[in-house]
Design a protein around this motif. Sequence first.
Motif, PDB file in Angstrom:
ATOM      1  N   GLY A  75       0.847  -1.189   0.000  1.00 18.92           N
ATOM      2  CA  GLY A  75       0.000   0.000   0.000  1.00 18.92           C
ATOM      3  C   GLY A  75       0.880   1.235   0.000  1.00 18.92           C
ATOM      4  O   GLY A  75       2.053   1.167   0.406  1.00 18.92           O
ATOM      5  N   TYR A 102      -6.106  13.255   4.617  1.00 18.40           N
ATOM      6  CA  TYR A 102      -5.996  11.824   4.864  1.00 18.40           C
ATOM      7  C   TYR A 102      -5.423  11.562   6.262  1.00 18.40           C
ATOM      8  O   TYR A 102      -4.383  12.127   6.625  1.00 18.40           O
ATOM      9  N   ALA A 178      -3.374   9.619  -4.675  1.00 18.83           N
ATOM     10  CA  ALA A 178      -4.114   8.352  -4.621  1.00 18.83           C
ATOM     11  C   ALA A 178      -5.300   8.331  -5.604  1.00 18.83           C
ATOM     12  O   ALA A 178      -5.680   7.272  -6.099  1.00 18.83           O
ATOM     13  N   TYR A 179      -5.866   9.524  -5.886  1.00 19.62           N
ATOM     14  CA  TYR A 179      -7.082   9.586  -6.727  1.00 19.62           C
ATOM     15  C   TYR A 179      -6.812  10.142  -8.117  1.00 19.62           C
ATOM     16  O   TYR A 179      -7.742  10.513  -8.834  1.00 19.62           O
ATOM     17  N   THR A 203      -1.379   4.737  -6.070  1.00 19.64           N
ATOM     18  CA  THR A 203      -1.774   3.443  -5.519  1.00 19.64           C
ATOM     19  C   THR A 203      -2.576   2.638  -6.539  1.00 19.64           C
ATOM     20  O   THR A 203      -3.188   3.225  -7.437  1.00 19.64           O
ATOM     21  N   ILE A 215      -0.969  -2.669  -2.850  1.00 18.77           N
ATOM     22  CA  ILE A 215       0.206  -2.249  -3.616  1.00 18.77           C
ATOM     23  C   ILE A 215       0.110  -0.746  -3.881  1.00 18.77           C
ATOM     24  O   ILE A 215      -0.836  -0.271  -4.503  1.00 18.77           O
TER      25      ILE A 215
END
Length: 352
Positions: A75, A102, A178-179, A203, A215
């Motif tokens: 991750g 986050y 991440a997005y 990610t 991952i």
Amino acid sequence: MNSNITALVRQNIQSLVPYASARDEYKGNEGVFLDANENPFGLTNRYPDPYQKELKQVIADIKNIDAANLFLGNGSDEAIDLAYRIFCEPKQDKALAFTPTYGMYEVYANINNVDLYTLPLNDLFQIDKASLTPYLQDNSIKLMFICSPNNPTGNVIATETIEWILANFKGIVIVDEAYIDFSNSVSWTQRLGDYPNLIILQTLSKGWGMAGLRIGMAVMNQEVLQYFNKVKSPYNISQINQMEAIKVLSDTAAFDQRIALLNQEKARVIEELNAMAMTKRIYPSDANFILVEVTNANAVYSQLIDKQIIVRNRHSVVPNTLRISIGTPTENTQLINTLKQIDNEKESIIYR
Ligand SMILES: *Cc1c(COP(=O)(O)O)cnc(C)c1O
């Protein structure tokens, strides 16, 4: 060697002699392998590639980056933890993040006994340059976390602001993307060559739909990468997970279709929510979720729970907001229909 980077690294990490695994000492693929105390029988009897070379090349090709700049973790959370362990001397060095954001930046700060300064984002959930200015020259701040698109607000942080931070802050800047797969904005990975102190997190958990595999990627200058490789556990990504990721990543057409579908569904959910009396405001989102301000978030949240629809109540971080992930078309329709029912009960608690 860029000594500016090395100067940021904790003394004990600079002088760390990394563990040399059997696969580090003999790198060939052919032969009788009697060097790692593995059992010769079984299907997953061999230790996996500690540097995940095949998977990294697949990811590098998709992301248009050089595999030599890529770290893979259990991750992207693993990369956040390693950044603290590499750069922040416990009880002495600091990190900084912009809230609401986050939660794991703070969790890993606490685990590593590092103080995390938090500066609030402004009304548009952008970084306020004036309040950040005094911190830029503080040499005890080793890490700055910028989440873009930001979780839980969904917006991208202005390029110009991040450029300004990179030009003026001498510590490590971590841009958490991440997005990014849901956004049309250009990834900061394409600017890596301009900024030796930049680390970009991505990610496979969100856009690629592989949260169960754990991952995550961190893209960085090779000198920084050396330290990540020294500090990580040798076999941090299992053989099966590496193989499964390679398989899923091979179908980029399916990926493109799912992203398009989720973005289209997001537009539908937004349109439906906008027509409801309970909706006060929907924040702009470049991610696969939206942050919605309603008349009474706690009440709407618990009424949804009664119908077994689970969203994230963010009332404690942004008053009266819910963070709603975009699901399948069927799930989104269920959400919309349930919200409409709640919305139509005019005497309901949600208006009190
Ligand atoms: C989900 C998320 C991550 C975690 O990614 P993993 O690779 O699953 O550890 C990182 N950053 C943000 C902002 C996230 O929302």
